[in-house]
Write an enzyme that holds these catalytic residues in place. Structure first.
Site, PDB file in Angstrom:
ATOM      1  N   CYS A  64       0.818  -1.217   0.000  1.00  0.00           N
ATOM      2  CA  CYS A  64       0.000   0.000   0.000  1.00  0.00           C
ATOM      3  C   CYS A  64       0.850   1.265   0.000  1.00  0.00           C
ATOM      4  CB  CYS A  64      -0.950   0.002   1.204  1.00  0.00           C
ATOM      5  SG  CYS A  64      -0.128   0.253   2.792  1.00  0.00           S
ATOM      6  N   CYS A  81      -2.158  -5.239   7.242  1.00  0.00           N
ATOM      7  CA  CYS A  81      -2.447  -4.783   5.878  1.00  0.00           C
ATOM      8  C   CYS A  81      -2.927  -5.946   5.014  1.00  0.00           C
ATOM      9  CB  CYS A  81      -1.194  -4.157   5.264  1.00  0.00           C
ATOM     10  SG  CYS A  81      -1.474  -3.481   3.597  1.00  0.00           S
ATOM     11  N   CYS A 171       6.351  10.548 -16.257  1.00  0.00           N
ATOM     12  CA  CYS A 171       7.414  10.173 -15.318  1.00  0.00           C
ATOM     13  C   CYS A 171       7.585   8.662 -15.344  1.00  0.00           C
ATOM     14  CB  CYS A 171       7.038  10.638 -13.903  1.00  0.00           C
ATOM     15  SG  CYS A 171       8.225  10.162 -12.614  1.00  0.00           S
ATOM     16  N   ARG A 180      18.488  -2.259 -14.811  1.00  0.00           N
ATOM     17  CA  ARG A 180      19.360  -3.014 -15.737  1.00  0.00           C
ATOM     18  C   ARG A 180      18.825  -4.415 -16.034  1.00  0.00           C
ATOM     19  NH1 ARG A 180      23.879  -0.135 -16.614  1.00  0.00           N
ATOM     20  NH2 ARG A 180      24.441   1.458 -15.085  1.00  0.00           N
ATOM     21  N   GLY A 184      12.651  -0.657 -17.732  1.00  0.00           N
ATOM     22  CA  GLY A 184      12.383   0.680 -18.258  1.00  0.00           C
ATOM     23  C   GLY A 184      11.901   0.619 -19.692  1.00  0.00           C
ATOM     24  N   GLU A 205       7.179  13.359 -22.069  1.00  0.00           N
ATOM     25  CA  GLU A 205       7.229  14.757 -21.644  1.00  0.00           C
ATOM     26  C   GLU A 205       8.668  15.255 -21.662  1.00  0.00           C
ATOM     27  OE1 GLU A 205       5.941  17.055 -17.577  1.00  0.00           O
ATOM     28  OE2 GLU A 205       4.506  15.629 -18.456  1.00  0.00           O
TER      29      GLU A 205
END
Length: 350
Positions: A64, A81, A171, A180, A184, A205
């Site tokens: 969370c 949780c 972002c 690595r 990404g 952006e």
């Protein structure tokens, strides 16, 4: 710092703090991670008014994302949780255990704010932490190999729900212990696949960081080379417009990538010469007629290069670049994770 009482189940928005602490490290689940940058986590417990105090370790629930400076409160929270994965809807799940959740900044405001605060620990330029309502967040997780109902956060990207500039990524953050490994690039591929499904073209952006520029340049070149080779084999004429439609990459980024690769021409002139000459003419035109700029151009182009003109491709250079690309792919680690659009569960936006 915040304790359990600071978080309601109503996902109320965090107040912008006037008293923050510098975090040296975090414990995220069972992983200890050194922090790279300052993040404005709220100083809410201990009744301290001391500013800029150093915190050796901040404890963060990996499910969370609620945070604690007291390890006892953190462990009590983890026992209570019930979360085992991000909120929102699952839009991707592959056989390797990778899943992506689409999280709305309005519906899960507190989670998204905590996600942004976590990201700021590893991103120097990030400036938005609390105003998350205009954004969608795509959170990448990995299913635990022992407990299938448990999923560990890897990273995320966010994008504006409505972007006048047609940005498809605002972002991107991958946690240090997962970097690595191709995650990404995985998220960048997802951002463009969502763009194509929305029948649009997009761009990240700007400005990009140095690492962002390198990552995107590599992605754009690999994607465009692959598509050009596909056109060559199918004997399809390549145009900037067709490349943009087929890849989801905006025309400006297509043109710049073709300039970098130096393998395409329009008529007897290079793409770069056409682009620069027209750019110069447009600059002169804008100085005379500023009020006539078309603000509806989604690709944010400041040129009128004929994007539908057939590109003359240097096939020898294309082959050389394509072979080089495949050699790079074969040298990449076997465990690098690739996005596969077949496992995307995208439905029409409500």
């Amino acid at each position: 710092m915040a304790d359990e009482d600071s978080f309601s189940d109503d996902d109320e928005q965090l107040d912008i703090p006037d008293n923050t602490k510098h975090i040296l490290s975090i414990q995220l689940g069972e992983i200890d991670i050194d922090c790279w940058f300052h993040s404005p986590y709220i100083d809410a417990d201990e009744g301290s008014n001391e500013k800029n105090r150093i915190v050796d370790k901040l404890f963060i629930c990996e499910f969370c994302l609620r945070y604690f400076s007291d390890s006892r409160k953190y462990h009590r929270h983890t026992n209570e949780c019930n979360c085992r994965h991000p909120p929102g809807r699952k839009i991707y799940e592959d056989p390797n255990g990778l899943c992506v959740y689409e999280v709305d900044g309005i519906a899960s405001q507190l989670y998204c704010q905590c996600l942004c605060l976590l990201a700021k620990l590893f991103l120097e330029r990030k400036t938005i932490y609390f105003d998350v309502s205009p954004f969608l967040f795509y959170v990448l997780v990995e299913t635990d190999k022992r407990m299938k109902n448990v999923q560990h956060i890897i990273g995320y990207f966010s994008k504006e729900k409505l972007s006048d500039e047609c940005y498809n990524l605002a972002c991107l953050m991958i946690l240090p212990h997962y970097q690595r490994n191709g995650f990404g690039r995985f998220l960048i591929s997802l951002s463009y696949e969502l763009t194509k499904l929305e029948k649009k073209t997009g761009s990240p952006e700007k400005p990009l960081s140095a690492l962002g520029q390198m990552t995107y340049k590599s992605y754009w070149q690999a994607t465009i080379l692959t598509k050009l080779e596909e056109y060559r084999r199918s004997q399809v004429h390549a145009t900037v417009t067709q490349l943009s439609i087929d890849t989801g990459i905006c025309a400006d980024d297509i043109v710049q990538t073709l300039i970098d690769l130096r393998l395409a021409h329009i008529g007897k002139s290079t793409v770069e010469n056409n682009y620069r000459q027209q750019e110069l003419r447009d600059q002169q035109h804008r100085r005379r007629f500023k009020s006539n700029i078309d603000t509806d151009q989604c690709d944010n182009n400041n040129n009128t290069l004929d994007l539908t003109a057939v590109l003359a491709i240097d096939e020898d250079l294309l082959h050389t670049n394509f072979v080089r690309l495949n050699n790079r792919k074969s040298s990449v680690k076997l465990d690098e994770h690739n996005f596969d659009p077949r496992y995307l569960r995208f439905t029409s936006r409500r």
